[in-house]
Motif scaffolding. Sequence first.
Motif, short mmCIF file in Angstrom:
data_model
loop_
_atom_site.label_atom_id
_atom_site.label_comp_id
_atom_site.label_asym_id
_atom_site.label_seq_id
_atom_site.Cartn_x
_atom_site.Cartn_y
_atom_site.Cartn_z
N UNK A 57 0.84 -1.21 0.00
CA UNK A 57 0.00 0.00 0.00
C UNK A 57 0.87 1.25 0.00
N UNK A 58 1.93 1.24 0.80
CA UNK A 58 2.83 2.40 0.88
C UNK A 58 3.49 2.65 -0.47
N UNK A 59 3.91 1.58 -1.13
CA UNK A 59 4.52 1.71 -2.46
C UNK A 59 3.54 2.33 -3.44
N UNK A 60 2.29 1.87 -3.43
CA UNK A 60 1.30 2.39 -4.36
C UNK A 60 0.96 3.84 -4.12
N UNK A 219 -1.68 10.90 -2.15
CA UNK A 219 -0.58 11.60 -1.49
C UNK A 219 -0.05 10.78 -0.33
N UNK A 220 1.27 10.91 -0.07
CA UNK A 220 1.88 10.22 1.05
C UNK A 220 1.30 10.68 2.38
N UNK A 364 12.76 -5.75 -2.18
CA UNK A 364 13.75 -5.04 -2.99
C UNK A 364 13.21 -3.67 -3.41
N UNK A 365 11.93 -3.65 -3.82
CA UNK A 365 11.34 -2.40 -4.26
C UNK A 365 11.25 -1.39 -3.11
N UNK A 366 10.96 -1.87 -1.90
CA UNK A 366 10.75 -0.98 -0.77
C UNK A 366 12.06 -0.40 -0.22
N UNK A 367 13.17 -0.76 -0.82
CA UNK A 367 14.46 -0.20 -0.41
C UNK A 367 15.06 0.69 -1.48
N UNK A 368 14.26 1.06 -2.48
CA UNK A 368 14.73 1.96 -3.52
C UNK A 368 14.84 3.39 -2.98
N UNK A 369 15.91 4.06 -3.35
CA UNK A 369 16.13 5.43 -2.86
C UNK A 369 15.05 6.40 -3.34
N UNK A 370 14.36 6.05 -4.43
CA UNK A 370 13.32 6.93 -4.97
C UNK A 370 12.15 7.11 -4.00
N UNK A 371 12.02 6.20 -3.03
CA UNK A 371 10.95 6.32 -2.04
C UNK A 371 11.26 7.34 -0.96
N UNK A 372 12.53 7.78 -0.90
CA UNK A 372 12.92 8.80 0.08
C UNK A 372 12.66 8.34 1.50
N UNK A 373 12.00 9.17 2.29
CA UNK A 373 11.76 8.86 3.70
C UNK A 373 10.75 7.74 3.90
#
Length: 406
Positions: A57-60, A219-220, A364-373
Amino acid sequence: MLANKFTFGPAILVTAAFIGPGTVITASLAGANFGYALIWALLFSVVATIVLQEMAARLGVVTQKGLGENLRESIKQPVLKWLAIGLVFCAIVIGNGAYQGGNISGASLGLAGLFPDLGNSLGWNFWPLIIATVAFVLMWRGSYHVLEKSLLMLVAVMSLAFLVTFVITAPNLIELLGGMFYPRIPSGATLTVIALIGTTVVPYNLFLHAASAKQRWQSAENLSEARKDLYVSIPIGGLISIAIVSTAAAAFFGKQIELNSAADLAPALTPIFGGWAQSAMAIGLFAAGISSAITAPLAAAYALSGILGIRPDLTSLQFKIIWIVILIAGLLVATLNYRPVLIITFAQITNGLLLPIISLFLLWMMNQSSLGQHKNSPRQNALGGLIVLITIMLGSRSLLSAFGVI
């Protein structure tokens, strides 16, 4: 005040998806064959579902893309990209085809239990076609809100059916708590443990949740709402699963039974419910089956459209073609001359074995730098890694046992 009022969201779709006929049959078999001993596996499954679905959910919400889209765009190396796409494609098609067959079979068993004379008088089993048609009509409309409300209603119906049976059968609470907090695997129970995990932590629900969460929240800043939705909806499903195991343990443990349909669950409950025994179980089984028969093809469509670069939209023709193929495949599986319980159990075991693959991709996806904080914290990575490790160990033990190594 109204802004803080809780409303169910996409997580109820996940609950509707995993509380399917697989849950009813697998949990019933677990309770009938092993009593309360395997309830810990359901508790683990609920925790694992919350951990992994929160990531999805957070990724989406943060990326405004589904899990499939994120995978396709993040892997740059061509060979690795196509290998990943191939693995996900096979996992989704194999798991979903079997799972959808079990969904339609289970819902059909529910209707056959409610209207036995109707099916017998016509001389052929038309219930799978009825179930598939209802699912087709609801999905073809392409309205997310209609689907969400329909599934919320079905979850409410099956919750009432199974929780009422739990209360009336009065399971042994001491043994229930012992089975919940004292993990053990009795002889011959490994496949059942994997099936219980596979019926709860369904791999393609990660794709469904990521895609539906981004539709609901843009929105986050809305992540707290997404988590509230998750923390309420998933435990409801867990309670239903535990209620089914406990009911079967109280009614069937120590007795020689063979489960082939909803009708087989009724005899031991007849002294409690009287003539309503079969109807009570059949209503729950039908609601579980039809809700999962809707969500499983949707989850497959979200997953495959994402990794194949197709617009993941309920109104898109290409999107509809994907879920139609899965729906037809499930209908064909359901109409084969196999015992429905075998189809349903096979689907759960398949899910349990495929889970580590999809979970590793998600981590792996949840550790991408593009997700920032919003990328995974060390604690979230530790929890996710532990879940993957446990599922790999259980899957390996199952495969080794199947080949006679252990």
